[in-house]
Design an enzyme around this catalytic site. Structure first.
Site: not given
Ligand code: AMP
Length: 576
Positions: A254, A256, A261, A276, A306, A347, A423, A429
């Site tokens: 998907e 990102k 969030r 969040r 998101e 998502f 986590r 990611k």
């Molecule tokens: P990070 O902030 O780098 O830890 O990445 C995680 C965050 O990516 C999540 O908390 C979401 O806010 C965001 N996110 C964006 N797109 C998606 C998706 N398709 N699925 C899950 N999380 C997503």
């Protein structure tokens, strides 16, 4: 319950660094805790309400100093002097209360109860506006005047949200399992207690169920629409190959999205939006409420999404920093809504029409999204995704995501459940710039010359498994000299100092210790091993990129992740 009993427990726990001892102290305490006193469990965590509740104590050191001064009859200035000497306001209060008790005949015989403490502390967040400061001081002073020295120490630490007894949610979880379940059931009990905590975000409700000593009662605690839950987080992958290996083939890839969030709860006509950090931001995003009403089918549901900003003229997606001000802003909502519009990308779905879906496999949940969300680009859409086993195809998709200004891609295992607050290794990611971290500011130092009034360097911390914050570097770049006014992009030394001021815990010479509250995204050049910081690592050239108002200190990078990044970096030097 007498507050003294709780204070004694705090002290015992603070006096040992051993986790098992803490668990044993706590489990003895919990065995004796009556159900009618169950809210004491919030105080164990230094809180006054369950985790999902937004009402926090929020008292600054300055206000606490005034209350100590009033309660002990000792001049403000002297309290401040002692603070500079001792360093911890709780200990200052303990010391001065002891001194006062020695010099005066103690006629005040009233005994402090946990009920009275909770009652007064719960009035604090309700007080706002004119005259509220003196009312707050009076409420705290009332408690302090009937407190013993030890009680006063923990009262002050509680109001400053700096209990420092080493008890976290998972310590309570393990203590509950130890007190109320036999050895044969213990590991299952830990799992069930954790899941009940994740579902309810209310440790007192969980305690009630646990006290009955029956796992069945715990299983009954499930998601409730309208009550925010902790979100599931992703681990990192370096390459597409590594991501496939971890989540299996085929999997869902998907976009990102580079936004923030947003969890959308709908119950009949009522729609609530949470970040969040479990903050209710419904008022800030009235348009999202409308999109949900208009384009999502169903009577009750919880969607995980998101929200991404875009340029209204050319429809290009914009980085998170540009819309971050919308999360906090309580006025000018209509104008901001027009200037900084967001698109909601759905998502996940965690609850639908009377049923929790978190134990259902992702493939089922994602199909439900297809059925209930009517795509309306630049308002609300289902997250873009492809089902694939092919590395080339995944790579093309990744490139497309980056071209559309998104952060990268997510790889999701099809069979996995939704684990709130974890986590997980079944959602990974990938983004090109791996050299960035979310960290929390825990200290600072006043500058020289024209910056003497402001903090000019900031201590950054990550956290360990126990949830303790560990220092990992000092940051001074990426922050502007001049105030940034209304753009919401970038921040000046002055603005950041002002933001941190309410959380100052200690000031000595030019150095300040700060309560871990303000989360920032930081880029860096390299991670090094270092004896200078208690994490054992140091960031080389950390640079501020943005404030993360929607993230909680609990979300910051873990020591484990940093260790992993450090190892990866070494691997790249060898092979890269
Ligand atoms: P990070 O902030 O780098 O830890 O990445 C995680 C965050 O990516 C999540 O908390 C979401 O806010 C965001 N996110 C964006 N797109 C998606 C998706 N398709 N699925 C899950 N999380 C997503």
């Amino acid at each position: 319950m007498k507050y003294q009993k709780l204070a004694d427990m705090y002290e015992k726990s603070a006096n040992t660094t051993k986790r098992l001892e803490k668990i044993s102290i706590l489990s003895n305490f919990l065995k004796e805790l009556n159900q009618e006193d169950r809210e004491v469990i919030y105080l164990l965590l230094g809180e006054i309400y369950p985790d999902y509740d937004e009402r926090k104590i929020g008292i600054s050191s300055q206000l606490a100093i005034k209350a100590i001064s009033k309660a002990t009859g000792i001049n403000n200035k002297v309290v401040i002097q002692e603070w500079k000497k001792i360093g911890d306001l709780g200990e200052v209060s303990e010391f001065l209360t002891k001194k006062k008790k020695q010099s005066t005949l103690n006629l005040n015989k009233s005994v402090l109860t946990t009920k009275k403490v909770l009652e007064n502390l719960r009035k604090l967040p309700e007080l706002q506006g004119k005259g509220s400061v003196s009312k707050k001081i009076a409420l705290i002073t009332e408690l302090l005047t009937s407190a013993s020295p030890l009680e006063s120490k923990y009262l002050i630490r509680t109001i400053l949200s700096d209990l420092r007894i080493g008890i976290k949610e998972n310590t309570i979880r393990d203590a509950m399992a130890a007190s109320f379940f036999g050895l044969d059931q213990k590991s299952e009990a830990v799992k069930e207690i954790q899941s009940a905590i994740d579902n309810s975000n209310d440790i007192a409700i969980v305690f009630d169920a646990v006290k009955k000593g029956d796992l069945k009662n715990l299983k009954k605690i499930t998601l409730e629409v309208g009550k925010p839950i902790k979100v599931m987080l992703a681990q990192k992958a370096k390459t597409i190959e590594e991501a496939f290996k971890a989540v299996g083939k085929p999997c869902m890839v998907e976009y990102k999205y580079d936004g923030f969030r947003l969890l959308i709860h709908k119950k009949g006509k009522e729609i609530k939006l949470f970040t969040r950090k479990l903050e209710n931001v419904t008022k800030q995003f009235p348009e999202v409420v409308e999109y949900t009403k208009d384009f999502v089918k169903g009577d009750t549901f919880i969607l995980d999404t998101e929200a991404v900003g875009f340029n209204k003229k050319n429809k290009e997606y914009r980085p998170f920093q540009e819309i971050s001000q919308r999360i906090r802003r309580k006025y000018d909502i209509e104008r901001l809504q027009k200037e900084l519009p967001v698109e909601v990308n759905v998502f996940d779905v965690l609850y639908y029409d009377g049923k929790s879906l978190i134990d259902e496999p992702f493939k089922k949940r994602t199909k439900i999204i297809d059925k209930i969300v009517k795509n309306k680009p630049y308002q609300i859409i289902r997250a873009k995704q492809i089902l694939t086993s092919d590395e080339k195809e995944a790579k093309e998709f990744y490139k497309k995501a980056l071209k559309e200004n998104q952060e990268g891609v997510m790889f999701k295992n099809l069979e996995s459940n939704y684990q709130p607050g974890s986590r997980v290794g079944h959602m990974l990611k990938i983004k090109p710039e791996e050299k960035d971290l979310d960290l929390v500011i825990t200290g600072g130092e006043y500058g020289k010359g024209k910056r003497y009034e402001w903090l000019s360097s900031f201590i950054l911390s990550c956290k360990n498994e126990e949830g303790e914050f560990l220092e990992i570097g000092k940051m001074g770049t990426g922050i502007k000299e001049k105030a940034t006014t209304d753009t919401g992009i970038g921040i000046s030394f002055e603005e950041l100092t002002e933001k941190l001021k309410p959380y100052f815990l200690q000031e000595k010479d030019k150095k300040v210790k700060i309560k871990p509250k303000v989360v920032v995204s930081v880029t860096y050049q390299e991670i090094q091993k270092s004896p200078n910081y208690n994490s054992g690592f140091a960031l080389r050239f950390p640079r501020f990129t943005s404030l993360r108002p929607e993230r909680s200190p609990k979300d910051v990078a873990t020591l484990e992740e940093i260790e992993k990044d450090f190892q990866n970096q070494k691997r790249n030097w060898r092979y890269g």
